[in-house]
Design an enzyme around this catalytic site. Sequence first.
Site, PDB file in Angstrom:
ATOM      1  N   CYS A 292       0.829  -1.203   0.000  1.00  0.00           N
ATOM      2  CA  CYS A 292       0.000   0.000   0.000  1.00  0.00           C
ATOM      3  C   CYS A 292       0.870   1.262   0.000  1.00  0.00           C
ATOM      4  O   CYS A 292       1.768   1.407   0.839  1.00  0.00           O
ATOM      5  CB  CYS A 292      -0.920   0.012   1.213  1.00  0.00           C
ATOM      6  SG  CYS A 292      -1.968   1.487   1.293  1.00  0.00           S
TER       7      CYS A 292
ATOM      8  N   LYS B 227       1.081  -9.684   0.533  1.00  0.00           N
ATOM      9  CA  LYS B 227       0.700  -8.992  -0.700  1.00  0.00           C
ATOM     10  C   LYS B 227       1.725  -7.893  -0.959  1.00  0.00           C
ATOM     11  O   LYS B 227       1.957  -7.039  -0.111  1.00  0.00           O
ATOM     12  CB  LYS B 227      -0.691  -8.383  -0.610  1.00  0.00           C
ATOM     13  CG  LYS B 227      -1.162  -7.791  -1.949  1.00  0.00           C
ATOM     14  CD  LYS B 227      -2.628  -7.406  -1.901  1.00  0.00           C
ATOM     15  CE  LYS B 227      -3.144  -7.090  -3.306  1.00  0.00           C
ATOM     16  NZ  LYS B 227      -2.577  -5.858  -3.867  1.00  0.00           N
TER      17      LYS B 227
ATOM     18  N   HIS C 261       0.946  -7.853  -7.032  1.00  0.00           N
ATOM     19  CA  HIS C 261       0.392  -6.841  -7.937  1.00  0.00           C
ATOM     20  C   HIS C 261       1.478  -6.549  -8.972  1.00  0.00           C
ATOM     21  O   HIS C 261       2.565  -6.087  -8.626  1.00  0.00           O
ATOM     22  CB  HIS C 261       0.030  -5.574  -7.164  1.00  0.00           C
ATOM     23  CG  HIS C 261      -0.731  -4.576  -7.984  1.00  0.00           C
ATOM     24  ND1 HIS C 261      -1.740  -3.809  -7.453  1.00  0.00           N
ATOM     25  CD2 HIS C 261      -0.648  -4.230  -9.294  1.00  0.00           C
ATOM     26  CE1 HIS C 261      -2.233  -3.016  -8.405  1.00  0.00           C
ATOM     27  NE2 HIS C 261      -1.577  -3.266  -9.523  1.00  0.00           N
TER      28      HIS C 261
END
Length: 203
Positions: A54, A119, A151
């Site tokens: 993030c 992640k 990602h």
Amino acid sequence: REFLKDLYPGKSFDYINPHPTICQIGTNDPEQAAFATRIVQKCGYDRIDLNAECPSDRVTGKREFGAALMKDQDTAVSVVKSIAETVKAIDQSTFCNGDSSGNFEHHTTKNKCLPISVKTRIGVDEHDTFEHIVRFIGQLVDAGCHRFVIHARKVYTQGLSPAQNRTVPPLNYPFAYKLMEAFPECEFIVNGGIMSLEHARKV
């Protein structure tokens, strides 16, 4: 299901299986990670996932987690190791069957080992070489994580908003595929730019 029943009284939603349900946490503190792991296990989630991608200022700035963990790899390793050790301790103190990589048939995580995932992205700011991400993933594997959600974009902690970071950096699926080849013993889930089931199958 209970939420839907409250929202639509009189309708049955018993056919909906709420599992797997994953709880994502964000921290740079191993003690907080251990505490969260115990709570996630107790609440019956099917997996605990650490956010290491993030780019929000509120995350990567003063709090220094999310994408900041891709730069501060020692901290990321400490957090993952804390999660893995907590899962192992729960295993030894209760009746956990299976392993932290997620190889088990689901009944409930209250009597199964809690799988761990991270992640992340394929790069962050100037740290965008294949060697950098391989070193990062390798250290996390050694710390006890064998499942990764990738990602397939790099992330910028400065200059782009979180929304822009989801679309502006170019997608690089081959980079993610190469990463999978480097760690055949691990499970990888690729995301980013996938807009349909048909596209997901192609990816």
